[in-house]
Structures are given as C-alpha cells and as structure tokens.
Design a protein around this motif. Structure first.
Motif, PDB file in Angstrom:
ATOM      1  N   PHE A 133      91.394  89.865 -41.955  1.00  0.00           N
ATOM      2  CA  PHE A 133      91.434  89.170 -43.254  1.00  0.00           C
ATOM      3  C   PHE A 133      92.493  89.782 -44.160  1.00  0.00           C
ATOM      4  O   PHE A 133      92.725  90.992 -44.142  1.00  0.00           O
ATOM      5  CB  PHE A 133      90.071  89.260 -43.951  1.00  0.00           C
ATOM      6  CG  PHE A 133      90.087  88.720 -45.359  1.00  0.00           C
ATOM      7  CD1 PHE A 133      90.072  87.355 -45.583  1.00  0.00           C
ATOM      8  CD2 PHE A 133      90.136  89.585 -46.443  1.00  0.00           C
ATOM      9  CE1 PHE A 133      90.109  86.861 -46.879  1.00  0.00           C
ATOM     10  CE2 PHE A 133      90.176  89.091 -47.744  1.00  0.00           C
ATOM     11  CZ  PHE A 133      90.155  87.725 -47.954  1.00  0.00           C
ATOM     12  N   GLU A 134      93.103  88.912 -44.967  1.00  0.00           N
ATOM     13  CA  GLU A 134      94.045  89.402 -45.991  1.00  0.00           C
ATOM     14  C   GLU A 134      94.105  88.430 -47.160  1.00  0.00           C
ATOM     15  O   GLU A 134      94.045  87.206 -46.989  1.00  0.00           O
ATOM     16  CB  GLU A 134      95.445  89.586 -45.420  1.00  0.00           C
ATOM     17  CG  GLU A 134      96.411  90.212 -46.432  1.00  0.00           C
ATOM     18  CD  GLU A 134      97.731  90.646 -45.818  1.00  0.00           C
ATOM     19  OE1 GLU A 134      98.631  91.010 -46.596  1.00  0.00           O
ATOM     20  OE2 GLU A 134      97.858  90.626 -44.587  1.00  0.00           O
ATOM     21  N   VAL A 135      94.236  89.012 -48.339  1.00  0.00           N
ATOM     22  CA  VAL A 135      94.555  88.231 -49.537  1.00  0.00           C
ATOM     23  C   VAL A 135      96.069  88.096 -49.584  1.00  0.00           C
ATOM     24  O   VAL A 135      96.786  89.098 -49.616  1.00  0.00           O
ATOM     25  CB  VAL A 135      94.051  88.934 -50.819  1.00  0.00           C
ATOM     26  CG1 VAL A 135      94.535  88.165 -52.058  1.00  0.00           C
ATOM     27  CG2 VAL A 135      92.535  89.045 -50.823  1.00  0.00           C
ATOM     28  N   VAL A 136      96.547  86.868 -49.567  1.00  0.00           N
ATOM     29  CA  VAL A 136      97.986  86.612 -49.676  1.00  0.00           C
ATOM     30  C   VAL A 136      98.219  85.965 -51.042  1.00  0.00           C
ATOM     31  O   VAL A 136      98.115  84.757 -51.213  1.00  0.00           O
ATOM     32  CB  VAL A 136      98.495  85.705 -48.540  1.00  0.00           C
ATOM     33  CG1 VAL A 136      99.989  85.418 -48.710  1.00  0.00           C
ATOM     34  CG2 VAL A 136      98.239  86.363 -47.183  1.00  0.00           C
ATOM     35  N   ALA A 137      98.478  86.813 -52.034  1.00  0.00           N
ATOM     36  CA  ALA A 137      98.681  86.354 -53.406  1.00  0.00           C
ATOM     37  C   ALA A 137     100.178  86.164 -53.640  1.00  0.00           C
ATOM     38  O   ALA A 137     100.949  87.123 -53.557  1.00  0.00           O
ATOM     39  CB  ALA A 137      98.112  87.367 -54.398  1.00  0.00           C
ATOM     40  N   ILE A 138     100.573  84.934 -53.926  1.00  0.00           N
ATOM     41  CA  ILE A 138     101.999  84.590 -54.051  1.00  0.00           C
ATOM     42  C   ILE A 138     102.333  84.318 -55.506  1.00  0.00           C
ATOM     43  O   ILE A 138     101.786  83.390 -56.123  1.00  0.00           O
ATOM     44  CB  ILE A 138     102.339  83.350 -53.203  1.00  0.00           C
ATOM     45  CG1 ILE A 138     101.856  83.546 -51.754  1.00  0.00           C
ATOM     46  CG2 ILE A 138     103.842  83.078 -53.235  1.00  0.00           C
ATOM     47  CD1 ILE A 138     101.912  82.278 -50.928  1.00  0.00           C
ATOM     48  N   ASN A 139     103.225  85.120 -56.055  1.00  0.00           N
ATOM     49  CA  ASN A 139     103.652  84.942 -57.446  1.00  0.00           C
ATOM     50  C   ASN A 139     104.723  83.857 -57.536  1.00  0.00           C
ATOM     51  O   ASN A 139     105.634  83.814 -56.707  1.00  0.00           O
ATOM     52  CB  ASN A 139     104.203  86.260 -57.996  1.00  0.00           C
ATOM     53  CG  ASN A 139     104.739  86.109 -59.403  1.00  0.00           C
ATOM     54  OD1 ASN A 139     105.910  85.778 -59.599  1.00  0.00           O
ATOM     55  ND2 ASN A 139     103.893  86.333 -60.384  1.00  0.00           N
ATOM     56  N   ILE A 140     104.612  82.994 -58.556  1.00  0.00           N
ATOM     57  CA  ILE A 140     105.595  81.907 -58.695  1.00  0.00           C
ATOM     58  C   ILE A 140     106.381  81.999 -60.007  1.00  0.00           C
ATOM     59  O   ILE A 140     106.861  80.984 -60.504  1.00  0.00           O
ATOM     60  CB  ILE A 140     104.929  80.517 -58.555  1.00  0.00           C
ATOM     61  CG1 ILE A 140     103.885  80.286 -59.650  1.00  0.00           C
ATOM     62  CG2 ILE A 140     104.312  80.353 -57.172  1.00  0.00           C
ATOM     63  CD1 ILE A 140     103.402  78.841 -59.720  1.00  0.00           C
TER      64      ILE A 140
END
Length: 225
Positions: A133-140
C-alpha cells in the motif's frame, strides 16, 4: 392504373428509414473517431475491474464514521494512467503501482482543506505504507514549484512522496471520468488500477475507521471479507 399511395403515407414510411440512416451514420462516425478496437479495450478494462466492484461491495459496511463520505464503486472503472513527476523531476505513472493498493490524492497549497488533510495522509502512510500500500499524493500547484516542497518540509511531512503535476492534467484526467469535482479528491485504487471508492473533500485518513477499511482493502481475507 395501379393505385398510388397518398403522399403522406410515403413520407410516413420514409421516417423510420431516415432515422435508421442517421443512427447508422452515427455508429460509423463513432467507429471512425474512436475505432471499434477502443470499444474492445474499454470492455477489457471493465472486465479487469469487476473484482474491484465486488471488493467495494464487501467494504461498504466499513465506510462509516470518519469515512462516511466515501462513495464506493458500483460499476467497473479503470483510472487513466495518471502521469506526474517525483521529487527529482523524474516522470512517473500510476501504472508503476500495479499490484499495490493505492490511495491517490490530489492536493494544492492554495487549497485550505488540502493542507489540513495532509497530516492525516502522512499518518496513514506511516501506519500502512509498504510493499502492499502507498499514499500517492499529487500536488497540482501550477506556479511556484518550491511552494509545495516548502510546505511539506515546514509541516515535517516526510513519509509522503513529493509527487507533482504542474500542468494539473491529473485533475483534468480524473474530472473527465467524473472523479474530480473539487479539491481535495482521493480515489482508493486496487492493484489493477481500478476504483474501489472515491471521496470528494478531506477525510481523517489516519483514523481507526480509515485504517480498518484500507487494511481490509489491502488484504480482504485477513479481514474476514
């Protein structure tokens, strides 16, 4: 002389023929634009995601309390292969996480609820992050690339990867399938890149409710599902 049909009768018979011609033309046009191969690929994607819908159904009773706003998937949906960059500027794609359960999160420094949610995402990654599992937090953020870096540093958020998309195309990609209507947006995705559930707005991702649901999503058998 043979009796001729009244003009209005002939016109009436022509209406279904005309409608049929329009429909056939529309189908041909659709095939010309998208190709029937595209239809087959879509069907294949849906087929690959049927398991995610079944998992979503079994997880639904756990979507309460702090995760009551989570909308569980009811139809097969494969996410676009989102493209973004890591902290080193290296191109990355969502497909690189195939085989793992992923929480895709879109955030921005100008989004107040996003900033408030980030520590909870950090907590979730700390508790469950690993080979499954991983949190893939993408900043825009689209203007100052240093701003999200500084925010993560100042907030001491070290477990979440610094993923970015300065063109904000990931938001448009999710919006095109109805999964990004505002910020923040989070989509729980299975190992095939299929939607399990989506939430519009912030959530307490480090809460017991969230950890229990995502643990069950990672390993349904161990959760008795």
């Amino acid at each position: 002389m043979p009796e001729q049909s009244p003009p209005h009768s002939v016109a009436t018979r022509r209406i279904p023929i005309a409608i049929g011609a329009v429909l056939i033309g529309a189908v041909i046009g659709f095939a010309g634009i998208y190709g029937f191969g595209g239809l087959k690929r879509s069907a294949a994607g849906d087929s690959a995601c049927r398991g995610a819908v079944e998992l979503s159904r079994r997880l639904a009773p756990l979507a309460h309390g702090e995760l009551a706003a989570l909308t569980m998937a009811t139809a097969p949906l494969q996410l676009p292969d989102l493209a973004f960059e890591d902290a080193d500027g290296k191109p990355r794609k969502l497909s690189e996480w195939r085989g793992r359960t992923v929480l895709v999160n879109l955030w921005a420094t100008w989004c107040v609820p996003c900033r408030k949610e980030m520590p909870a995402l950090e907590g979730l990654q700390t508790k469950l992050g690993g080979p499954k599992f991983e949190v893939v937090a993408i900043n825009i953020d689209t203007r100052d690339p240093e701003k999200p870096k500084n925010f993560l540093k100042e907030a001491k958020l070290t477990k979440i990867g610094n993923f970015t998309d300065q063109k904000a195309k990931v938001f448009q990609d999710l919006k095109s399938i109805g999964r990004a209507l505002g910020m923040p947006t989070s989509v729980l995705v299975d190992g095939n890149g299929c939607e399990i559930g989506t939430i519009a707005g912030p959530a307490e991702w480090a809460s017991d409710d969230a950890v229990k649901l995502i643990t069950a999503a990672i390993d349904p058998a161990s959760a008795g599902l």
